[in-house]
Design an enzyme around this catalytic site. Structure first.
Site, mmCIF file in Angstrom:
data_model
loop_
_atom_site.group_PDB
_atom_site.id
_atom_site.type_symbol
_atom_site.label_atom_id
_atom_site.label_comp_id
_atom_site.label_asym_id
_atom_site.label_seq_id
_atom_site.Cartn_x
_atom_site.Cartn_y
_atom_site.Cartn_z
ATOM 1 N N ASN A 149 0.789 -1.246 0.000
ATOM 2 C CA ASN A 149 0.000 0.000 0.000
ATOM 3 C C ASN A 149 0.813 1.284 0.000
ATOM 4 O O ASN A 149 0.316 2.343 -0.370
ATOM 5 C CB ASN A 149 -1.003 -0.018 1.158
ATOM 6 C CG ASN A 149 -0.325 -0.024 2.521
ATOM 7 O OD1 ASN A 149 0.834 -0.407 2.640
ATOM 8 N ND2 ASN A 149 -1.050 0.426 3.541
ATOM 9 N N LYS A 172 12.381 -7.670 0.012
ATOM 10 C CA LYS A 172 11.349 -8.478 -0.619
ATOM 11 C C LYS A 172 10.072 -7.637 -0.668
ATOM 12 O O LYS A 172 9.341 -7.563 0.321
ATOM 13 C CB LYS A 172 11.109 -9.756 0.194
ATOM 14 C CG LYS A 172 10.556 -10.951 -0.619
ATOM 15 C CD LYS A 172 9.235 -10.728 -1.288
ATOM 16 C CE LYS A 172 8.077 -10.645 -0.333
ATOM 17 N NZ LYS A 172 6.788 -10.451 -1.083
ATOM 18 N N SER A 226 0.394 -7.431 7.365
ATOM 19 C CA SER A 226 -0.733 -7.819 8.212
ATOM 20 C C SER A 226 -0.284 -8.473 9.506
ATOM 21 O O SER A 226 0.790 -9.072 9.585
ATOM 22 C CB SER A 226 -1.616 -8.811 7.446
ATOM 23 O OG SER A 226 -0.864 -9.993 7.181
ATOM 24 N N GLU A 247 5.682 -3.983 11.923
ATOM 25 C CA GLU A 247 4.683 -2.930 11.736
ATOM 26 C C GLU A 247 3.455 -3.602 11.148
ATOM 27 O O GLU A 247 3.440 -3.977 9.983
ATOM 28 C CB GLU A 247 5.226 -1.855 10.807
ATOM 29 C CG GLU A 247 6.352 -1.033 11.389
ATOM 30 C CD GLU A 247 5.868 -0.004 12.394
ATOM 31 O OE1 GLU A 247 6.705 0.669 13.008
ATOM 32 O OE2 GLU A 247 4.629 0.141 12.560
ATOM 33 N N LEU A 248 2.428 -3.797 11.974
ATOM 34 C CA LEU A 248 1.337 -4.686 11.585
ATOM 35 C C LEU A 248 0.023 -3.922 11.412
ATOM 36 O O LEU A 248 -0.002 -2.709 11.251
ATOM 37 C CB LEU A 248 1.227 -5.816 12.616
ATOM 38 C CG LEU A 248 2.529 -6.597 12.847
ATOM 39 C CD1 LEU A 248 2.323 -7.687 13.905
ATOM 40 C CD2 LEU A 248 3.054 -7.211 11.555
ATOM 41 N N CYS A 281 -2.773 1.622 7.110
ATOM 42 C CA CYS A 281 -2.789 0.960 8.424
ATOM 43 C C CYS A 281 -3.317 1.862 9.512
ATOM 44 O O CYS A 281 -3.704 1.397 10.575
ATOM 45 C CB CYS A 281 -1.379 0.517 8.788
ATOM 46 S SG CYS A 281 -0.228 1.895 8.863
ATOM 47 N N GLU A 379 -10.024 -4.732 10.090
ATOM 48 C CA GLU A 379 -9.662 -3.746 9.071
ATOM 49 C C GLU A 379 -10.518 -3.954 7.826
ATOM 50 O O GLU A 379 -10.539 -5.035 7.254
ATOM 51 C CB GLU A 379 -8.212 -3.948 8.639
ATOM 52 C CG GLU A 379 -7.184 -3.267 9.450
ATOM 53 C CD GLU A 379 -5.789 -3.467 8.851
ATOM 54 O OE1 GLU A 379 -5.470 -4.570 8.371
ATOM 55 O OE2 GLU A 379 -5.016 -2.493 8.858
#
Ligand SMILES: NC(=O)c1ccc[n+]([C@@H]2O[C@H](COP(=O)([O-])OP(=O)(O)OC[C@H]3O[C@@H](n4cnc5c(N)ncnc54)[C@H](O)[C@@H]3O)[C@@H](O)[C@H]2O)c1
Ligand SMILES: O=C[C@H](O)CS(=O)(=O)O
Length: 476
Positions: A149, A172, A226, A247-248, A281, A379
């Site tokens: 995103n 990646k 996620s 960072e989720l 997020c 979400e």
């Protein structure tokens, strides 16, 4: 159709491999292909980063800064090219893509400088024949796995501090938006980073990650994505106790109290909710409005939402682009159907938009929502704004904290004492107080609870790529 490649040890490789298509979500048309790399390619990238670490970590901070500053300049010089490819591969409106390139560049600029301020410590000794010091060292080879995103900013938010600290990296990117990362890799080459310092592999995320996790040469994984995948990585990292930054996911509450300035609150929600078509997020996922201003807010908010222009993000006038793919559209549709089936009312929007094969959803405001609705728990990752009436500050705090997530929260009130007392009770790593857009390179960005581990940005952002080495010096 352009075939893009991976970059390993300074060479563009992978043309002989099977490839995967990169699709423009606004038109469902293929815009390029990238190689499906796996264990062999990932192992080569790790070996290259491991060899390069020996010299890169021994460069002075000033030498590393010089490379980063050249990269910063090149990103700004190539802003339009990067923005155009970003919009094509993931749908973001072009004006937002330009903004993201600038935002991404600020991480390179800020950490270029921060690398020169990696200070150690001297500690008052307990014995006259000892001297106590703390030295800082780069953690080693880093694997960076990024989401689709924010294909530039989520990458530079990792690369900037890692490289400034003296680490070498294997990138990646998401298979949904890998070309932006490839373009950034081209600029890294032009900026003069030595071969092997930065490597980029594309393809099977699970195979690449498994190879990374099983290779002791990799000391750190920095992941953005996620919560579900984050939990997989936590489990996989245990065998070799690899360092993790995560960072989720988030599920931001947006609280508007009755003394808020309504126009300011509407502007704040619009900035938070509809950025990247709600696919961020930290976007508002639950909007709680105190009863005294609920009707007045809802009227002004719905009016502003109806003005949003939906379409292909390459069009300068577009505010809302497509969702990333059909699965993303289906998730949004299902959340709205679930809410309506449980008694919610559609104030505006509430339907997918068919447009030239793209996957679009109308900017939507949902009223009469309840905590039992899926969109109030998970979400939605789309342009849907659920609004719930609340009576008291205590009710807002309880509802806001009733989630496994703890990334971002928002509060609109003009009363300093009231705002302070509410925010102190919110379990979130980031709080926008009368501000719907809190992100910046110099601040600690990250979440509590299941929204992550650690922080990116700010001085904590470079600490994540350093080890402290305590040295006790005998003077006898
Ligand atoms: N906290 C933050 O800063 C932040 C920022 C952006 C996005 N996000 C979150 O990311 C999610 C959206 O991004 P996404 O759809 O790309 O997330 P995702 O978790 O599906 O994918 C993220 C990355 O992980 C890779 N991946 C997928 N499965 C994997 C596995 N088993 N092992 C290793 N890697 C794997 C993907 O290819 C991609 O590169 C949302 O939940 C959003 O909230 C969080
Ligand atoms: O999607 C999550 C990003 O971290 C949002 S921001 O670009 O950092 O604001």
């Amino acid at each position: 159709m352009k075939q893009y490649l991976m970059n390993i040890n300074g060479k563009w490789v992978g043309e002989e491999l099977e490839s995967l298509d990169v699709i423009n979500p606004a038109s469902n048309k293929k815009i390029g292909t990238v190689p499906i790399g796996g264990k062999e390619e990932t192992t080569k990238a790790i070996d290259a980063a491991y060899v390069a670490f020996e010299s890169w970590s021994k460069r002075t901070a000033y030498e590393r800064t010089a490379c980063l500053k050249r990269l910063h300049g090149l990103m700004l010089e190539h802003q339009e090219e990067l923005a155009q490819i970003m919009t094509l591969e993931m749908g973001k409106p072009i004006k937002e893509s330009r903004g993201e390139v600038n935002y991404a560049a600020t991480f390179i600029e800020w950490f270029a400088e921060e690398g020169k301020r990696v200070y150690g410590e001297t500690i008052p000794s307990h014995a006259d024949n000892k001297r106590l010091q703390v030295w800082k060292k780069p953690v080693g080879v880093v694997a960076a796995i990024t989401p689709w995103n924010f294909p530039a900013a989520m990458l530079t938010r990792k690369m900037g501090p890692a490289l400034a600290a003296g680490c070498t990296v294997i990138i990646k990117p998401s298979s949904e938006s890998p070309i932006t990362a490839i373009k950034l890799m081209e600029l890294c080459e032009e900026a003069g980073f030595p071969k092997g310092v930065i490597n980029l592999v594309t393809g099977s995320s699970s195979k690449i990650a498994k190879t990374i996790m099983e290779n002791p040469k990799v000391r750190k994984i920095t992941f953005t994505g996620s919560t579900e995948v984050g939990k997989i990585l936590i489990r996989q990292s245990a065998d070799q106790v690899k360092r993790l930054s995560l960072e989720l996911g988030g599920h931001a509450p947006f609280i508007i109290l009755d003394d808020a300035t309504i126009d300011k609150a509407v502007a704040g929600v619009m900035a938070s909710k509809f950025r990247n078509a709600g696919q961020t997020c930290i976007c508002a996922n639950r909007i709680y409005v105190q009863s005294g201003i609920y009707d007045a807010f809802l009227e002004k908010f719905a009016k502003a939402v109806k003005k949003l222009n939906v379409g292909d993000g390459t069009n300068e006038s577009v505010d809302i682009g497509p969702l990333i793919n059909r699965a993303g559209l289906d998730k949004v549709s299902n959340h709205v159907k679930d809410a309506v089936s449980k008694g919610a009312s559609v104030v505006t929007g509430g339907e997918p938009i068919t447009n030239e094969g793209g996957v679009f959803y109308a900017p939507t405001v949902i009223g009469d929502v309840k905590p039992s609705m899926i969109m109030m728990q998970e979400e939605t990752f789309g342009p849907v704004a659920p609004v719930q009436k609340i009576e008291t500050d205590e009710e807002a705090i309880k509802l806001a904290n009733d989630t496994p997530y703890g990334l971002a929260a928002y509060l609109f009130t003009e009363n300093v004492a009231r705002g302070t007392q509410v925010i102190e009770q919110l379990n979130y790593g980031i709080v926008g107080w009368n501000d719907g857009a809190p992100s910046a390179a110099q601040v600690p960005f990250g979440g509590m609870k299941e929204s992550g581990i650690g922080r990116e940005g700010g001085h904590e952002g470079i600490d994540a790529f350093l080890e402290s080495q305590y040295v006790s010096i005998g003077m006898n």
